[in-house]
Design a protein around this motif. Structure first.
Motif, PDB file in Angstrom:
ATOM      1  N   ALA A 176      11.680  -7.142   0.287  1.00  0.00           N
ATOM      2  CA  ALA A 176      12.549  -6.279   0.825  1.00  0.00           C
ATOM      3  C   ALA A 176      11.940  -4.737   0.767  1.00  0.00           C
ATOM      4  CB  ALA A 176      13.806  -6.021  -0.156  1.00  0.00           C
ATOM      5  N   GLY A 177      10.712  -4.683   0.428  1.00  0.00           N
ATOM      6  CA  GLY A 177       9.897  -3.525   0.338  1.00  0.00           C
ATOM      7  C   GLY A 177      10.033  -2.562  -0.689  1.00  0.00           C
ATOM      8  N   HIS A 178      10.652  -2.967  -1.836  1.00  0.00           N
ATOM      9  CA  HIS A 178      10.893  -2.141  -3.060  1.00  0.00           C
ATOM     10  C   HIS A 178       9.717  -1.714  -3.640  1.00  0.00           C
ATOM     11  CE1 HIS A 178      12.824  -0.885  -6.837  1.00  0.00           C
ATOM     12  NE2 HIS A 178      13.902  -0.669  -6.279  1.00  0.00           N
ATOM     13  N   GLY A 180       9.180  -0.147  -6.319  1.00  0.00           N
ATOM     14  CA  GLY A 180       9.091  -0.272  -8.045  1.00  0.00           C
ATOM     15  C   GLY A 180       8.694  -1.794  -8.256  1.00  0.00           C
ATOM     16  N   ALA A 181       9.203  -2.487  -7.160  1.00  0.00           N
ATOM     17  CA  ALA A 181       8.841  -4.031  -7.391  1.00  0.00           C
ATOM     18  C   ALA A 181       7.160  -4.258  -7.088  1.00  0.00           C
ATOM     19  CB  ALA A 181       9.786  -4.918  -6.370  1.00  0.00           C
ATOM     20  N   TRP A 182       6.769  -3.529  -5.884  1.00  0.00           N
ATOM     21  CA  TRP A 182       5.265  -3.884  -5.764  1.00  0.00           C
ATOM     22  C   TRP A 182       4.508  -3.264  -6.804  1.00  0.00           C
ATOM     23  CZ3 TRP A 182       3.034  -6.916  -2.994  1.00  0.00           C
ATOM     24  CH2 TRP A 182       3.636  -7.463  -1.909  1.00  0.00           C
ATOM     25  N   GLU A 183       5.111  -2.270  -7.592  1.00  0.00           N
ATOM     26  CA  GLU A 183       4.357  -1.582  -8.681  1.00  0.00           C
ATOM     27  C   GLU A 183       4.328  -2.674  -9.568  1.00  0.00           C
ATOM     28  OE1 GLU A 183       5.846   2.087  -9.950  1.00  0.00           O
ATOM     29  OE2 GLU A 183       5.363   2.922  -8.112  1.00  0.00           O
ATOM     30  N   VAL A 184       5.395  -3.352  -9.995  1.00  0.00           N
ATOM     31  CA  VAL A 184       5.306  -4.297 -11.057  1.00  0.00           C
ATOM     32  C   VAL A 184       4.492  -5.571 -10.533  1.00  0.00           C
ATOM     33  CG1 VAL A 184       6.840  -6.144 -12.133  1.00  0.00           C
ATOM     34  CG2 VAL A 184       7.652  -3.754 -11.906  1.00  0.00           C
ATOM     35  N   PHE A 185       4.431  -5.985  -9.405  1.00  0.00           N
ATOM     36  CA  PHE A 185       4.059  -7.012  -9.006  1.00  0.00           C
ATOM     37  C   PHE A 185       2.372  -6.815  -9.038  1.00  0.00           C
ATOM     38  CE2 PHE A 185       1.542  -9.414  -5.674  1.00  0.00           C
ATOM     39  CZ  PHE A 185       1.854 -10.642  -5.963  1.00  0.00           C
ATOM     40  N   LEU A 186       2.003  -5.761  -8.676  1.00  0.00           N
ATOM     41  CA  LEU A 186       0.572  -5.451  -8.614  1.00  0.00           C
ATOM     42  C   LEU A 186      -0.110  -5.249 -10.146  1.00  0.00           C
ATOM     43  CD1 LEU A 186       0.178  -2.697  -5.811  1.00  0.00           C
ATOM     44  CD2 LEU A 186      -0.506  -5.125  -5.985  1.00  0.00           C
ATOM     45  N   THR A 187       0.743  -4.740 -11.191  1.00  0.00           N
ATOM     46  CA  THR A 187       0.665  -4.435 -12.392  1.00  0.00           C
ATOM     47  C   THR A 187       0.349  -5.865 -12.863  1.00  0.00           C
ATOM     48  OG1 THR A 187       1.711  -2.398 -12.346  1.00  0.00           O
ATOM     49  CG2 THR A 187       1.105  -3.440 -14.600  1.00  0.00           C
ATOM     50  N   TYR A 234       2.079  -8.926   1.498  1.00  0.00           N
ATOM     51  CA  TYR A 234       2.479  -7.844   2.019  1.00  0.00           C
ATOM     52  C   TYR A 234       3.434  -8.071   2.993  1.00  0.00           C
ATOM     53  CZ  TYR A 234       3.478  -2.853   2.078  1.00  0.00           C
ATOM     54  OH  TYR A 234       3.820  -1.395   2.225  1.00  0.00           O
ATOM     55  N   GLY A 235       3.024  -8.858   3.826  1.00  0.00           N
ATOM     56  CA  GLY A 235       3.803  -9.179   5.338  1.00  0.00           C
ATOM     57  C   GLY A 235       3.367  -8.350   6.237  1.00  0.00           C
ATOM     58  N   VAL A 236       2.021  -8.175   6.624  1.00  0.00           N
ATOM     59  CA  VAL A 236       1.728  -7.151   7.821  1.00  0.00           C
ATOM     60  C   VAL A 236       2.008  -8.073   8.961  1.00  0.00           C
ATOM     61  CG1 VAL A 236      -0.081  -6.185   9.113  1.00  0.00           C
ATOM     62  CG2 VAL A 236      -0.140  -6.303   6.565  1.00  0.00           C
ATOM     63  N   ASN A 237       2.707  -7.580   9.967  1.00  0.00           N
ATOM     64  CA  ASN A 237       3.007  -7.870  11.008  1.00  0.00           C
ATOM     65  C   ASN A 237       2.582  -7.414  12.438  1.00  0.00           C
ATOM     66  OD1 ASN A 237       4.440  -9.253  13.438  1.00  0.00           O
ATOM     67  ND2 ASN A 237       6.412  -9.539  12.127  1.00  0.00           N
ATOM     68  N   THR A 243      10.069  -7.517  12.294  1.00  0.00           N
ATOM     69  CA  THR A 243      10.273  -7.550  10.839  1.00  0.00           C
ATOM     70  C   THR A 243       9.136  -7.936  10.088  1.00  0.00           C
ATOM     71  OG1 THR A 243      11.182  -9.684  11.190  1.00  0.00           O
ATOM     72  CG2 THR A 243      12.698  -7.737  11.015  1.00  0.00           C
ATOM     73  N   ARG A 244       9.136  -7.647   8.846  1.00  0.00           N
ATOM     74  CA  ARG A 244       7.953  -8.011   8.000  1.00  0.00           C
ATOM     75  C   ARG A 244       8.094  -9.403   7.401  1.00  0.00           C
ATOM     76  NH1 ARG A 244       6.160  -3.694   3.809  1.00  0.00           N
ATOM     77  NH2 ARG A 244       7.642  -4.534   2.487  1.00  0.00           N
ATOM     78  N   ALA A 245       7.269 -10.208   7.671  1.00  0.00           N
ATOM     79  CA  ALA A 245       7.357 -11.703   6.929  1.00  0.00           C
ATOM     80  C   ALA A 245       6.435 -11.707   6.020  1.00  0.00           C
ATOM     81  CB  ALA A 245       7.250 -12.681   8.092  1.00  0.00           C
TER      82      ALA A 245
END
Lengths: 293, 470
Positions: free
Chosen positions: A70-72, A74-81, A113-116, A121-123
């Protein structure tokens, strides 16, 4: 089997109760996902998994992937960390080459990341994660899949110089391997079909792929000697049962023994390569990749 | 090649047509992490048997590194660094003290020297109880209904009561106000007796774990018996040998004095509080001294024992008048030592969740399965000893009921020990069962069930001599 989530089935009462029970531990609140959203996610995953048990153990990781989709931020920060370093490390280990590994991991990261390119819409590829295992393990598996695919693609693209060097223009047609007596083949196929799937997997990994006992034991989480015993048992049992079938099919005991006699094992490897449409080499795929890497 | 199948079989295996549709990465990862349910696992395994590409993927994804084990197979933490530190700090000196005491007693017994008379402090309160009577008390102490009722009649919880005792005893203002010294001494007695009870309960368990670990020290409790009050000896008797499978339900005579309840009901602080609440203040004073002497001479290291004993003997002269702050501090110190020992023992028993069954009155050895499938037994010092290391199997689960220990491994192999893990025999539930045994549940020494990873359940009602598939 791999299918993207499409429909949004309504959460059942059981799923809603499950979502209510695990909402706090799922960490969905910090990504702005409400309980109803978690229930919808669970319903979606449960539908894709054919009503299997809900992913309580990996619910937090499942929620994280959906928040990333969904592009959050904070979630991406957690994921990357949590996963970025492991992802790159796994890619290096699988490719056994820093450049290839980095390219694999970069490519996967872009897909996650879903580059389109079409600007729609990003998939994100994360939508295929359904929480059966850990997210780190899923990332490793995706990298391994991509590596195998990449290997297949690049092996087909042989340069003209390499083909000339290998003398491919002078290659004769491969002589067809002599087929077995149909009775032997039928008896063997019938007996193999009676084996449990795991036994067949062990046989394939050991005889076709040339995996070691330790490799197979590690995959199946059993002791190495257990694999050894299973192989011994399979060999003894198969031989007895096939021989019995052959005699029942009209062969004499001597004929049956002769048909079961071991021949040059290289014959098998040629046939394996043909059957699995792999490369010309007689080596298993993973060994070749290791040598080249 | 050691393993050889007929060439025709190799051909047929090699000619398996690779399926067009492959499992998703999620399914393959679930297979690698062994997180798939039965149907999905079968589906993926069948596919992998025929698909070289997916086999390659799963070997690449899970082959290079040790995949995390499922929760039930994960080795449990031995102990955190904090408890490890305390275990060395308290358990080792305690064990050393017990060992020294054992040696001294054995030497005395062998040389035929008469046993020294009990110390004045202990003999003052110690009734002469015949050994058999002590054993009877030991076996029945848990069944004392009065003690439970007294606990129920106590409105304050144990922890609260303890805190109040400590707070009141510690408060100089309370002492300065001329608080009733007899009641303070009684409460102090409660505190010390509680500390003693806790320490004894820890001690009672610790020697048994040593015995189960192979270094049997049956004489250790006997030393405690001879050097201390008979009541303490009565409590320590069960740990000298294998504990009884079940405490008899015979009720303790109602005429037993509250002090007897204090001494016998060692591992039950509630029993202590029930009796201490009913004990007269004058008895509590004596009880406080006895308790302190007992606890100091049984659990503390030698140097500490001397100090504490001297301290207590010195105070026995002055304790008639008042309980001083130093005595309160000593009691608190004892209690802290007890708590630390308790924590040490609890933290060492990290494999508790692996052990299923219904323990009755047995101190379990600690068992665990390591990440690479070895069976290990833990000691109270936090050390783990590998068991059955010569067996070429990958252990999956372990369970203990009483002295009966069962360990399940892959290939349908089951190991059984009837003596707490000293001697083992290999058991086959069936010659056709070759799946890993992942669950063992025993109701008692005879009746139990085991399950394989495919949820095949086998039941025995005769201690594993015969098995019935359910």
């Amino acid at each position: 089997m791999a299918s993207a989530p499409s429909s949004q089935p309504l959460p059942s009462a059981e799923i809603q109760a499950f979502a209510a029970e695990h909402y706090a531990e799922s960490g969905a609140a910090r990504f702005g996902i409400e309980q109803a959203g978690v229930a919808a996610l669970l319903a979606e995953v449960s539908g894709q998994r054919g009503g299997e048990a809900l992913p309580a153990q990996h619910l937090e990781e499942l929620v994280l992937t959906r928040a990333c989709m969904a592009g959050h931020n904070g979630a991406w920060e957690v994921f990357l960390t949590r996963y970025r370093a492991g992802m790159y490390e796994a890619a290096y280990k699988i490719a056994r080459d820093e450049v290839t590994g980095r390219a694999l991991a970069d490519s996967l990261y872009a897909e996650l990341y879903g580059v389109n390119e079409r600007g729609e819409t990003r998939a994100s590829k994360l939508r295929y994660y359904q929480g059966r295992g850990s997210l780190a393990g899923w990332l490793r598996t995706v990298i391994a899949q991509e590596y195998v695919n990449q290997y297949r693609r690049t092996k087909r693209e042989t340069s003209l110089d390499a083909a000339v060097e290998e003398g491919q223009q002078f290659a004769s047609e491969t002589a067809a391997a002599p087929r077995l007596d149909t009775r032997v083949e039928e008896a063997t196929a019938a007996e193999l079909a009676t084996l449990p799937a795991e036994e067949r997997l062990v046989l394939s990994a050991y005889y076709l792929d040339g995996r070691t006992l330790a490799d197979i034991a590690r995959l199946l989480r059993v002791h190495e000697s257990t694999i050894s015993r299973r192989l011994d048992r399979a060999a003894t049992g198969l031989r007895k049962r096939i021989r019995k079938r052959l005699i029942a099919a009209g062969m004499s005991a001597r004929q049956a023994d002769e048909s079961l006699e071991e021949t040059d094992v290289r014959d098998l490897k040629v046939k394996v390569s043909e059957t699995l449409r792999q490369d010309e080499s007689d080596l298993a795929f993973y060994k070749k990749s290791g040598e080249e890497g | 090649m050691k393993h050889s199948i007929p060439k025709s079989a190799q051909d047929v295996v090699g000619r398996q047509a690779a399926p067009q549709e492959h499992p998703s990465a999620d399914l393959l990862n679930g297979f690698v992490e062994q997180a798939l349910s039965g149907a999905e696992k079968e589906q993926v395994t069948t596919h992998l048997a025929a698909c070289a590409e997916c086999r390659e993927v799963v070997f690449l994804a899970g082959g290079d590194e040790e995949a995390p084990l499922p929760a039930m197979h994960r080795p449990l933490p031995v102990a955190s660094s904090r408890w490890t530190f305390w275990s060395w700090k308290w358990v080792v000196p305690s064990v050393a003290a017990v060992a020294i005491a054992v040696g001294v007693t054995l030497m005395r017994e062998r040389s035929g020297q008469p046993q020294p008379a009990a110390s004045p402090t202990t003999s003052m309160n110690a009734p002469s109880v015949a050994p058999q009577a002590r054993m009877d008390e030991t076996l029945t102490y848990k069944a004392a209904p009065e003690a439970r009722r007294d606990v129920a009649s106590e409105s304050k919880p144990v922890g609260q009561k303890k805190q109040e005792v400590v707070a009141e005893s510690q408060s100089p203002a309370a002492l300065a106000k001329g608080k009733d010294t007899s009641s303070t001494a009684a409460e102090l007695g409660q505190l010390k007796a509680y500390a003693r009870d806790e320490k004894q309960s820890v001690q009672q368990r610790a020697p048994y774990s040593f015995a189960a670990a192979g270094a049997a020290q049956p004489a250790a409790p006997a030393v405690v018996i001879k050097n201390d009050a008979p009541r303490l000896a009565a409590k320590s008797l069960p740990s000298a040998g294998p504990p009884p499978p079940q405490r008899p339900a015979a009720a303790k005579p109602q005429s037993a004095s509250p002090r007897d309840s204090i001494a016998i009901g060692g591992s039950l602080p509630d029993a202590f509080y029930s009796s201490a609440a009913a004990a007269p203040a004058s008895q509590s004073k004596n009880e406080a001294q006895t308790v302190a002497a007992n606890s100091a001479s049984t659990a503390l290291p030698p140097s500490r024992t001397e100090d504490s004993s001297a301290n207590v003997l010195h105070k026995s002269k002055a304790a008639e008048s008042a309980a001083g702050p130093s005595e309160v501090a000593a009691a608190r110190q004892n209690q802290q030592a007890v708590q630390q020992q308790q924590m040490t023992v609890d933290s060492a028993s990290g494999a508790g969740s692996l052990i299923e069954g219904t323990p009755v009155s047995v101190r379990f050895s600690d068992w665990r399965i390591t990440g690479d499938g070895h069976l290990e037994r833990g000691s109270s010092s936090g050390e783990w000893t590998r068991v059955l290391s010569d067996q070429p199997v990958h252990f999956q689960t372990v369970a203990q009921v009483g002295n009966e220990v069962w360990a399940g491994a892959d290939d349908g192999v089951l190991f059984h020990s009837s003596d707490g893990g000293e001697r083992w025999t290999e058991v086959r539930v069936s010659k056709d069962e070759h799946r890993p045994i992942v669950s063992i549940r025993f109701r008692d020494a005879l009746e139990g069930t085991i399950s394989t990873d495919l949820n095949t359940t086998w039941k025995t009602a005769d201690g594993g001599k015969s098995w019935i598939k359910e």
